[in-house]
Design a protein around this motif. Structure first.
Motif, PDB file in Angstrom:
ATOM      1  N   ARG A   1      -5.831  -2.930  10.130  1.00  0.00           N
ATOM      2  CA  ARG A   1      -5.022  -1.707  10.154  1.00  0.00           C
ATOM      3  C   ARG A   1      -5.797  -0.455   9.749  1.00  0.00           C
ATOM      4  NH1 ARG A   1      -1.366  -2.859  13.437  1.00  0.00           N
ATOM      5  NH2 ARG A   1       0.729  -3.475  12.778  1.00  0.00           N
ATOM      6  N   ALA A   2      -6.958  -0.618   9.143  1.00  0.00           N
ATOM      7  CA  ALA A   2      -7.637   0.537   8.536  1.00  0.00           C
ATOM      8  C   ALA A   2      -7.982   1.616   9.549  1.00  0.00           C
ATOM      9  CB  ALA A   2      -8.892   0.080   7.796  1.00  0.00           C
ATOM     10  N   GLY A   3      -8.084   1.258  10.822  1.00  0.00           N
ATOM     11  CA  GLY A   3      -8.395   2.265  11.836  1.00  0.00           C
ATOM     12  C   GLY A   3      -7.272   3.264  12.069  1.00  0.00           C
ATOM     13  N   GLN A   4      -6.079   2.952  11.586  1.00  0.00           N
ATOM     14  CA  GLN A   4      -4.942   3.845  11.826  1.00  0.00           C
ATOM     15  C   GLN A   4      -4.991   5.095  10.949  1.00  0.00           C
ATOM     16  OE1 GLN A   4      -1.508   1.374  10.989  1.00  0.00           O
ATOM     17  NE2 GLN A   4      -1.237   0.935  13.166  1.00  0.00           N
TER      18      GLN A   4
ATOM     19  N   LEU B   1       0.829  -1.206   0.000  1.00  0.00           N
ATOM     20  CA  LEU B   1       0.000   0.000   0.000  1.00  0.00           C
ATOM     21  C   LEU B   1       0.860   1.250   0.000  1.00  0.00           C
ATOM     22  CD1 LEU B   1      -1.904  -1.585   2.876  1.00  0.00           C
ATOM     23  CD2 LEU B   1      -3.211  -0.731   0.931  1.00  0.00           C
ATOM     24  N   ASP B   2       0.278   2.312  -0.504  1.00  0.00           N
ATOM     25  CA  ASP B   2       0.879   3.633  -0.332  1.00  0.00           C
ATOM     26  C   ASP B   2       0.277   4.247   0.926  1.00  0.00           C
ATOM     27  OD1 ASP B   2       1.876   6.199  -0.486  1.00  0.00           O
ATOM     28  OD2 ASP B   2       0.457   6.825  -2.045  1.00  0.00           O
TER      29      ASP B   2
ATOM     30  N   THR C   1      -8.662   1.697  -1.953  1.00  0.00           N
ATOM     31  CA  THR C   1      -7.920   2.036  -0.728  1.00  0.00           C
ATOM     32  C   THR C   1      -8.075   0.938   0.320  1.00  0.00           C
ATOM     33  OG1 THR C   1      -9.801   3.129   0.328  1.00  0.00           O
ATOM     34  CG2 THR C   1      -8.385   4.492  -1.091  1.00  0.00           C
ATOM     35  N   ILE C   2      -7.223   1.009   1.315  1.00  0.00           N
ATOM     36  CA  ILE C   2      -7.313   0.075   2.437  1.00  0.00           C
ATOM     37  C   ILE C   2      -8.672   0.191   3.126  1.00  0.00           C
ATOM     38  CG2 ILE C   2      -6.197   1.674   4.067  1.00  0.00           C
ATOM     39  CD1 ILE C   2      -4.939  -0.747   5.434  1.00  0.00           C
TER      40      ILE C   2
ATOM     41  N   VAL D   1      -3.989   0.694  -2.622  1.00  0.00           N
ATOM     42  CA  VAL D   1      -3.296  -0.563  -2.891  1.00  0.00           C
ATOM     43  C   VAL D   1      -2.380  -0.360  -4.092  1.00  0.00           C
ATOM     44  CG1 VAL D   1      -3.563  -2.971  -3.593  1.00  0.00           C
ATOM     45  CG2 VAL D   1      -5.175  -1.961  -1.952  1.00  0.00           C
ATOM     46  N   LEU D   2      -1.126  -0.743  -3.917  1.00  0.00           N
ATOM     47  CA  LEU D   2      -0.147  -0.647  -5.013  1.00  0.00           C
ATOM     48  C   LEU D   2       0.126  -2.001  -5.650  1.00  0.00           C
ATOM     49  CD1 LEU D   2       2.494   1.683  -3.304  1.00  0.00           C
ATOM     50  CD2 LEU D   2       0.686   2.358  -4.918  1.00  0.00           C
ATOM     51  N   GLY D   3       0.011  -3.045  -4.869  1.00  0.00           N
ATOM     52  CA  GLY D   3       0.317  -4.368  -5.411  1.00  0.00           C
ATOM     53  C   GLY D   3      -0.229  -5.450  -4.506  1.00  0.00           C
TER      54      GLY D   3
END
Lengths: 523, 523
Positions: free
Chosen positions: A513-516, A456-457, A489-490, A463-465
């Motif tokens: 992780r999305a809560g970060q 991810l960026d 996006t995440i 998402v990058l890959g």
């Protein structure tokens, strides 16, 4: 709505097609040209597709769907081309066997699995099973093309191009507003003395001419997808497999760690890989069968005794006829040069599929055929493959899309990685990931249960890959790729509904992780 | 970016966690409470999650990711709940075995497959393999939760709710701004005399207490996902399986033809299904082991001799403790009633996961846990599951999303259907579809190689539903569902890049018709 052309009185069933195709393959002359042309239709052909593989068949279907009139001509008695006859379909048969055999060998003598230790299983029986079964898909494609897609075709009849509008085939002359060249590609030859010996095969000759069970040692020449896929199958049958690779095997996998996981599993299954190897000569016995392979390697010359050599050195576009008849321009690799409208250098002549070069993938063959059809019908089109997902088979399925971690770090400052297994003191020897077809590994051979990674960026949260070694993920990569192209996006990923135990754990990893506000690795 | 809390000095490796969890499972008292609480953190807990299954663990992770402080308490010595211990994970192990065994039986004595005709394979060995392996995933989840997600937890310690802010566990009292009830659900009991006999199992007791190899006849009670999934596994081991179903099996599959394909394959594998059946009594022998099942059926009473009964009659939320301690309102099925912000009737107390009722699916457990965390942290949230994709296992994987054909025709005037195999004189006995894990079927047992269907609205050109029986598609259905929610059209589908041979042929089928201004079936 009802289908056009469905259920005409003279329809052949799939079983009848199968029987007819089998007769034609056994003796083309006995069956003669297989003709489905509506002579009563007064309209001229908008296009003749020369070659009935994926590009020609999908181009034909698309043109027909648009209301145009087409003809597709092929020398084989079926539509669909090399894919169902000697390429994608047998490849998937062999890869399925490789996956099954690795499982059976991993649990040899346990549960219901037979004891395969030290035992060779037959390559020839699998080849024979495929050769007997392949006319089934052939027949479905003829049935679908005629009864459902309303395609006009002339099969079992080689085409000869006379000029930019005219083709001869099956003793008839056909004219069209346009030609679309969809002649495909074929295996590049092995340029080494002895390549003509009995027992030296490429993917096409393997399924056509394998006449006896290969011995215990196989030499595979090449390191691309096909070489790896067939090499893993041969290995899974219990044979010693030595891969002679000019550069690096699996080099097309963009993420270094994912490639390493896939490669290590191959080595663990016993495949021997010699990088930087060049075949010097294949030496035959008195019956002109392979006896041994001589190669130059960075550690000096080697000789390998074997009766079975498989080479996969890439594909060569079948452009010669078009060059000779129409003077179309080709590139250094022999691919017909086209612009984004699929136009060749010959006015009004289009080309599509493997004939126009890489990527020689099914999606490109079919899409370029369809785009050529749209161009023929006067639409202004632009097609250039970009950002496609990709895959290969080892004993596993390996799928990827977008950037590998190394490229991502070069292009983005704030790269965030989520992966499973994570870095941890026990390495791969832990019981996750797990999903369909890896459950027994996850429970009892955890280092074999797969690897996956999302890149991810952290700034845009996009998402990058995505990268996956396991099973059951390649279908998902098609749709995931479309979402990634759209800027996934995440946070969007975390909102999706997973079908647990999903092969790709990306949704749930994202949700952890999305809560970060500022994303950190989960790796 | 680096992970918070990673690699602390007192980290346990996955292997160390595995060993600790195994000790605690063998004797909880010997290990005592497993405590990961940062006593040095001066902040109060924003929430205590009572129950460390999917909802509690993902809720905890999400809250932590947002910067809040949480505690999650569970009576088991691991996070993750029933899923890895007795539900989704063993289910996938058994379904993987069912798929493998169907393949092995279909090719019994051919290729490398052992001759399994008339042979029973062991159920108990698979159960034992799972039981031995399951602590691997448990350990990964503890490792991930502590070292990667920085979650505070108290495990191997039953929680007792004292009031809306206070919980006792492991001899300590914990207070928080909020409680989040994530207590899960458990198998509904079989209400019939004899249900307590040895040899009567649900999914949880099967993996805990199976003490001997079941005999040749299995009675399965129920017709939902779990009943079908376990029934197919028992059948694949070579046993006679009689399913006693009150209504209809596979009733949750929305498309009639897809359901019929899945059901016919089950029947073809020899599963016997008695619809409208009610269990009257399970009769034991002198050792209090099952001896036979007595049932009422539409054709009159029946008796089946068996030593092994498996029942799967749905799930019952574990709401009692919360009702007794907090007086939270529940519905008729025992589910804790929450609003769209996951608020229960007790002020400041939230609930999530299976405890709040159907759909009792992993995505809902995890997402509702995360939404509850957001609500705890003061976000105004609204969560109600809708339009989710779904799946089950027979010997196959069956996946679906959106509408079945019948419902689509009720709601839309111009429904267009694309399917494979198409209607044709040879029915299912044709060699397509084919993909990973069905290649041998496609070549040699074509009627077993799968079924798929795409349903479109011909007017808007949008996808209304997708349905698949085969393998390797359920992962794709997650992402495809997100695209369908976004209004995916046949034209967008035709633009995607397929990874051929893709399990779902939707992209290529779409491309064959997308050229039509007025869509027609491809069916």
């Amino acid at each position: 709505m009802a289908e056009p052309g469905r259920n005409r009185a003279d329809a052949l069933s799939v079983a009848q097609w199968k029987e007819k195709i089998e007769r034609a393959l056994a003796c083309p002359q006995a069956v003669g040209p297989i003709r489905n042309i509506k002579d009563e239709d007064p309209r001229p052909f908008d296009a003749i597709f020369i070659g009935g593989g994926a590009a020609g068949r999908f181009g034909s279907a698309y043109l027909r769907a648009m209301g145009g009139r087409q003809l597709v001509i092929d020398c084989w008695p079926f539509l669909g081309g090399a894919c169902p006859h000697s390429a994608c379909v047998p490849h998937h048969v062999f890869s399925d066997c490789a996956a099954e055999l690795m499982l059976a060998r991993s649990f040899s003598g346990e549960l219901w699995f037979p004891d395969l230790r030290e035992k060779l299983t037959s390559i020839k029986e699998v080849v024979d099973l495929f050769r007997k079964g392949r006319t089934g898909p052939h027949a479905v494609m003829n049935y679908q093309s005629r009864e459902q897609l309303d395609i006009e075709f002339l099969l079992n009849a080689p085409a000869r191009i006379l000029d930019r509008h005219t083709v001869e085939a099956g003793g008839e002359i056909f004219r069209a507003r346009h030609l679309v060249l969809t002649l495909g590609a074929e295996a590049a030859p092995l340029e080494a003395p002895g390549s003509e010996l009995v027992g030296v095969h490429n993917y096409a000759t393997l399924v056509e001419t394998l006449d006896r069970e290969p011995g215990a040692t196989v030499v595979v020449i090449g390191g691309g997808k096909t070489a790896v896929e067939y090499g893993c199958f041969f290995n899974a049958t219990g044979r010693r497999v030595i891969m002679l690779v000019r550069n690096r095997p699996l080099d097309m996998i963009p993420d270094r760690e994912t490639r390493a996981y896939a490669l290590e599993r191959m080595l663990q299954q016993g495949i021997e890989i010699i990088e930087g190897a060049d075949v010097v000569e294949i030496v035959g016995d008195s019956a002109r069968r392979v006896a041994r392979v001589v190669a130059a390697t960075p550690d000096g010359p080697i000789e390998i005794e074997t009766d079975f050599v498989f080479h996969a050195l890439g594909e060569r576009p079948r452009s010669r006829m078009a060059v000779e008849a129409l003077g179309v321009e080709i590139d250094a690799k022999g691919a017909v040069i086209v612009d984004e409208a699929l136009q060749t250098s010959a006015p009004g002549v289009f080309a599509a599929g493997d004939l126009i070069g890489s990527p020689m993938e099914m999606f490109k063959a079919r899409k370029s055929g369809a785009y050529a059809a749209r161009a023929v019908m006067g639409e202004k089109v632009s097609y250039r493959p970009r950002d496609w997902p990709d895959f290969l088979h080892t004993h596993y399925e390996v799928s990827w899309l977008g950037l590998g971690e190394e490229d991502a770090r070069e292009k983005f400052k704030n790269v965030v990685v989520m992966k499973l297994p994570p870095d941890n003191p026990d390495g791969l020897n832990i019981g996750l990931p797990a999903s369909d077809r890896t459950m027994l590994y996850a429970m009892a051979r955890p280092h074999m249960s797969g690897f996956q990674k999302l890149i991810l960026d952290g700034d845009s949260r996009r998402v990058l890959g995505a990268h996956h070694v396991g099973y059951g993920a390649k279908d998902g990569f098609q749709y995931l790729n479309a979402l990634v192209r759209g800027g996934l996006t995440i946070d969007q990923l975390a909102e999706m509904d997973e079908l647990f135990l999903n092969p790709t754990y990306f949704i749930q990893l994202a949700r952890l992780r999305a809560g970060q506000p500022n994303l950190t690795n989960l790796a």
